[in-house]
Every structure is written in structure tokens, then in C-alpha cells.
Write an enzyme that holds these catalytic residues in place. Structure first.
Site, PDB file in Angstrom:
ATOM      1  N   THR A  73       0.845  -1.196   0.000  1.00  0.00           N
ATOM      2  CA  THR A  73       0.000   0.000   0.000  1.00  0.00           C
ATOM      3  C   THR A  73       0.883   1.250   0.000  1.00  0.00           C
ATOM      4  OG1 THR A  73      -1.735  -1.178   1.182  1.00  0.00           O
ATOM      5  CG2 THR A  73      -1.796   1.230   1.299  1.00  0.00           C
ATOM      6  N   GLN A 184      -0.126  -9.337  -6.737  1.00  0.00           N
ATOM      7  CA  GLN A 184      -0.766 -10.645  -6.900  1.00  0.00           C
ATOM      8  C   GLN A 184      -0.066 -11.504  -7.955  1.00  0.00           C
ATOM      9  OE1 GLN A 184      -3.183 -11.949  -5.092  1.00  0.00           O
ATOM     10  NE2 GLN A 184      -3.716 -10.143  -3.892  1.00  0.00           N
ATOM     11  N   SER A 204       4.696  -7.032  -2.546  1.00  0.00           N
ATOM     12  CA  SER A 204       4.319  -7.209  -1.136  1.00  0.00           C
ATOM     13  C   SER A 204       4.849  -8.542  -0.647  1.00  0.00           C
ATOM     14  CB  SER A 204       2.798  -7.172  -0.999  1.00  0.00           C
ATOM     15  OG  SER A 204       2.433  -7.390   0.350  1.00  0.00           O
ATOM     16  N   HIS A 206       3.847 -10.332   2.158  1.00  0.00           N
ATOM     17  CA  HIS A 206       2.958 -11.313   2.804  1.00  0.00           C
ATOM     18  C   HIS A 206       2.065 -12.072   1.830  1.00  0.00           C
ATOM     19  CE1 HIS A 206      -1.060  -9.182   3.027  1.00  0.00           C
ATOM     20  NE2 HIS A 206      -0.291  -8.138   2.800  1.00  0.00           N
ATOM     21  N   THR A 242      14.150   3.592  10.301  1.00  0.00           N
ATOM     22  CA  THR A 242      15.020   2.423  10.462  1.00  0.00           C
ATOM     23  C   THR A 242      14.365   1.199   9.820  1.00  0.00           C
ATOM     24  OG1 THR A 242      15.904   3.365  12.480  1.00  0.00           O
ATOM     25  CG2 THR A 242      16.217   0.982  12.180  1.00  0.00           C
ATOM     26  N   CYS A 331     -12.206  -4.757   1.470  1.00  0.00           N
ATOM     27  CA  CYS A 331     -12.822  -3.438   1.698  1.00  0.00           C
ATOM     28  C   CYS A 331     -14.324  -3.490   1.503  1.00  0.00           C
ATOM     29  CB  CYS A 331     -12.209  -2.396   0.765  1.00  0.00           C
ATOM     30  SG  CYS A 331     -10.497  -2.102   1.155  1.00  0.00           S
TER      31      CYS A 331
HETATM   32  C1  LIG Z   1      -3.162  -5.840  -5.813  1.00  0.00           C
HETATM   33  C2  LIG Z   1      -2.849  -5.425  -4.410  1.00  0.00           C
HETATM   34  N1  LIG Z   1      -2.202  -4.279  -4.190  1.00  0.00           N
HETATM   35  C3  LIG Z   1      -1.886  -3.876  -2.965  1.00  0.00           C
HETATM   36  C4  LIG Z   1      -2.245  -4.619  -1.856  1.00  0.00           C
HETATM   37  C5  LIG Z   1      -1.872  -4.133  -0.495  1.00  0.00           C
HETATM   38  O1  LIG Z   1      -0.814  -4.897   0.026  1.00  0.00           O
HETATM   39  P1  LIG Z   1      -0.268  -4.661   1.504  1.00  0.00           P
HETATM   40  O2  LIG Z   1      -1.162  -5.475   2.383  1.00  0.00           O
HETATM   41  O3  LIG Z   1       1.145  -5.163   1.514  1.00  0.00           O
HETATM   42  O4  LIG Z   1      -0.353  -3.222   1.789  1.00  0.00           O
HETATM   43  C6  LIG Z   1      -2.937  -5.813  -2.025  1.00  0.00           C
HETATM   44  C7  LIG Z   1      -3.375  -6.606  -0.874  1.00  0.00           C
HETATM   45  O5  LIG Z   1      -4.460  -7.153  -0.841  1.00  0.00           O
HETATM   46  C8  LIG Z   1      -3.250  -6.238  -3.345  1.00  0.00           C
HETATM   47  O6  LIG Z   1      -3.905  -7.373  -3.576  1.00  0.00           O
END
Ligand SMILES: Cc1ncc(COP(=O)(O)O)c(C=O)c1O
Length: 388
Positions: A73, A184, A204, A206, A242, A331
Site C-alpha cells: 500500500t 498478486q 508485497s 505477505h 530504520t 474493503c
Molecule cells: C493488488 C494489491 N495491491 C496492494 C495490496 C496491499 O498490500 P499490503 O497489504 O502489503 O499493503 C494488495 C493486498 O491485498 C493487493 O492485492
């Protein structure tokens, strides 16, 4: 008791055991601040540097072009907000982007710092390259199109858009930067930045069996982007604060594992299980629609709508039977609103509320799929009966 079945890998993934092993030393003895000159600092920085070289290797870029962030994000926000200036530039994005891209675009508009064109998608959920080209204005500075959609898994023609923009840019003094949110895509698609001709790319940790709270933005050398977070000047001034050393080390380890031949081979199995799941749903459950292209789609994604059944009801019912799935967007699930992605595909508000996303991953096996099918068929039938 039967084990719980997790089919929400697009939302997040479990931490891989090798990733945890790589992280542990940095949560114990290796606690130095990477900015410190002494040996503790040097060792922490070595961990960060090693992760950076893994990310750079995966993307096919230079080490200096990788900026670690606190999430995808944040990386998306940086790519979008980083181009704003007093001249009110123009940005092009798509209506099916993640909120991490849409929200900063809307914010820039509201603040009068940019104008934004949101291009639509076809009924399969794919952006048309020509639509992007037609939206270009004299003052366009950024195009941001996601690589693969988080809800319906559709894969966008990023390399084609990149080639088109490269051509357009040969005639412009201020070049249009091309950003893609590849969050993704990483588990399944080639993310080489030259192959895609992108200037900015978001990752990302995770979503790839790494720790939460770590992301990265690739910034092509020469691309002018302002930092979001300023202060101590870490990450060559592009992201102060940091470094989350253990998190970054874990991110690197996770990305290394994505490229492991065994893991790559397992994707074929995931695709086969996914195809079997879709086939069974279409065969066993009446009045169901698959959302998004079946051809240009991530190997692990199933997104379907059951007529006259709310997706959220199915999510709750399956959760009670030990199966974790989602409606597609955290969301819209939270706000109980129709998915903006399904609305963009031309679905009615009611149909857009009926979506169910199941995303497979490394822990999924055939027995899981068979069990889910049995429970899902009964659940949809029961919920439909309740309605009449
Ligand atoms: C396409 C996409 N962009 C951004 C994000 C946000 O990722 P993060 O949780 O690392 O902020 C997600 C998470 O669902 C995502 O699927």
C-alpha cells in the site's frame, strides 16, 4: 476433527518455514541498526543488502532501484503521490485497481494536485491497450495499471502497454512513467521490469509466504519520484525510518523460494486443482457465473457468483464449517458494498454482491477441493431455499 481449509491465499499467505528460519537471527542476536557503523550495524545492513540483491535479481534491475517500504500500500501510494506537482499533471489508471492505487489517485484529485482518467475494462476484466493510449494527454505523467487483479485474478497486458508507452515516449520531453502493482502476480508471473517495460513496480511480502508489513517499490533509475516518508534518509532518501531488518530478510527469503524449481512446478498442480474446482462448481451448482477471463487469469484464482445468494452469507456459512474464503475484496466485505471490480465488468449491484473468491496456494490439496465442493454445494442449496 477435520483440519481447517484455507482458500484465501490472495488475501495473505502463511509464513514459510524457511523464511521464518532466515528471519529468526535478526529477531534475536542480530539486532543492530543498519545505519550504525559498528559491526552490529554492518551485519544488519548485510541482511538488508542480501534481500535487496534477491529482489533486484528477481526483477532484473539494479540494487539502487529497489526501495523497501512498510507495505505494498505504501509503495503504491509512493508511486502515485510521488509524481504530483504544482503543474497538476494527468494520471491514467484503471477502474479495477486495488484501493491502494485508487485512494491516492482520488486524494490527488480532491487536493487539486492531479487529474485522473480511470479507464474501464471489458466484460472479461481486461484493460484494452488502445484505451490507455487514447487517454494520454499532453500533461500525462503516469500510467498505473495492475499486473493481476486481486479479486478476479485477471492478468493485464502489461508488456503491451509498456511497449506502447515506450513508443509514445520517444516523441515526448517529459516521459510518461509506467507503474504496475505486481502484488498478486509475483507467485505466478514473470516480473522482469525490462520485459514489462515498467518504470515503477510494487511488491508485497505477505502474499508470497513472507512476513506482513514489508513491501518494495522498484524505481527505474532516472524516474523522478518524491519520497512519501522523509527523515533520516534511509533507502537512499526514498524511504526514511530504520529498516524492518527481520521483515526485509524474510521478504528476500520468500522471494528466493518463489523461484525454487519445486515451487514453480507446484504451480501446475495448483492450476489443475483450480480448474477441477471451477469445473465441479459449473457442473454441480445451477445458475452460477464465473467472473473474469478464464484464459488470462492467475493459476490459483476462482471467482464465481451464485444467483440469488449473497457472497458474504456463503463466506460466513463456510467459515462455520472450517473453510476460509472471501467475497473478493476485504474493503467491500467490510463495508458490505458491491465489489467495484465486478461493477466494472458490467454486473448489476445485486450480482456484484454475490461473488465468492477462493484462492488456492501451497497448502491446498485435492482432498481440500473435494471437501470444499461437498460443503459449498450444500451451502448454496440451503441458502437458496432460505430465500424462497
Ligand atoms: C493488488 C494489491 N495491491 C496492494 C495490496 C496491499 O498490500 P499490503 O497489504 O502489503 O499493503 C494488495 C493486498 O491485498 C493487493 O492485492
Amino acid at each position: 476433527m477435520r483440519k481447517k481449509i484455507y482458500l484465501d491465499y490472495a488475501s495473505t499467505t502463511p509464513l514459510d518455514k524457511d523464511v521464518l528460519r532466515a528471519m529468526l537471527p535478526y529477531m534475536k542476536g542480530e539486532y543492530g541498526n543498519p545505519s550504525s557503523s559498528h559491526v552490529f550495524g554492518q551485519r544488519a545492513m548485510a541482511g538488508v543488502d542480501n534481500a535487496r540483491s534477491i529482489v533486484a535479481g528477481f526483477l532484473g534491475c539494479e540494487l539502487e532501484e529497489v526501495v523497501f517500504t512498510g507495505s505494498a500500500t505504501e509503495a503504491d501510494n509512493m508511486a502515485i503521490r510521488g509524481v504530483a506537482d504544482k503543474e497538476k499533471p494527468h494520471v491514467i489508471t484503471s477502474v479495477i485497481e486495488h484501493e491502494a492505487v485508487l485512494a491516492p489517485c482520488q486524494e490527488l484529485e480532491a487536493q487539486g494536485l492531479a487529474t485522473v482518467t480511470y479507464i474501464g475494462v471489458d466484460e472479461d476484466g481486461i484493460v484494452n491497450v488502445k484505451d490507455v493510449e487514447n487517454a494520454i494527454k499532453k500533461n500525462t505523467v503516469l500510467v498505473s495499471i495492475m499486473y493481476a487483479n486481486s479479486e478476479i485474478g485477471t492478468v493485464q497486458p502489461i508488456a503491451e502497454i509498456g511497449r506502447m508507452l515506450k513508443k509514445v515516449n520517444t516523441k515526448r520531453t517529459r516521459k510518461i512513467l509506467f507503474h504496475t502493482d505486481a502484488v498478486q502476480a509475483v507467485n505466478y508471473l514473470d516480473c522482469n521490469v525490462d520485459l514489462l517495460s515498467v518504470d515503477l513496480l510494487t511488491l508485497s511480502s505477505h502474499k508470497i509466504y513472507g512476513p506482513k508489513g514489508v513491501g518494495a517499490l522498484y524505481i527505474r533509475s532516472g524516474a523522478e519520484i518524491d519520497p512519501l516518508v522523509i527523515g533520516g534518509g534511509q533507502e537512499k532518501g526514498m524511504r526514511s525510518g530504520t529498516e524492518n531488518v527481520a521483515g526485509i530478510v524474510g521478504f528476500g527469503a520468500a522471494l528466493l523460494k518463489v523461484q525454487d524449481p519445486k515451487i514453480k512446478l507446484h504451480r501446475i498442480k495448483i492450476r489443475q486443482m483450480r480448474d477441477a474446482l471451477i469445473k465441479s462448481i459449473l457442473k454441480l451448482i445451477p445458475e452460477v457465473q464465473v467472473n473474469g477471463s478464464l484464459k488470462n487469469r492467475l493459476a490459483n484464482n476462482v471467482n464465481v457468483s451464485f444467483k440469488d445468494v449473497e457472497g458474504f452469507e456463503v463466506v460466513v456459512a463456510l467459515d462455520q464449517r472450517g473453510i476460509a474464503v472471501s467475497t473478493g475484496s476485504a474493503c467491500s466485505e467490510r463495508r458490505h458494498e458491491p465489489s467495484h471490480v465486478l461493477l466494472a465488468l458490467g454486473r448489476s449491484g445485486k450480482d456484484a454482491m454475490s461473488s465468492l473468491r477462493m484462492t488456492l496456494g501451497r497448502g491446498t490439496d485435492r482432498q481440500d477441493i473435494e471437501h470444499v465442493m461437498r460443503i459449498l454445494t450444500k451451502t448454496v442449496e440451503r441458502l437458496r431455499k432460505k430465500r424462497v
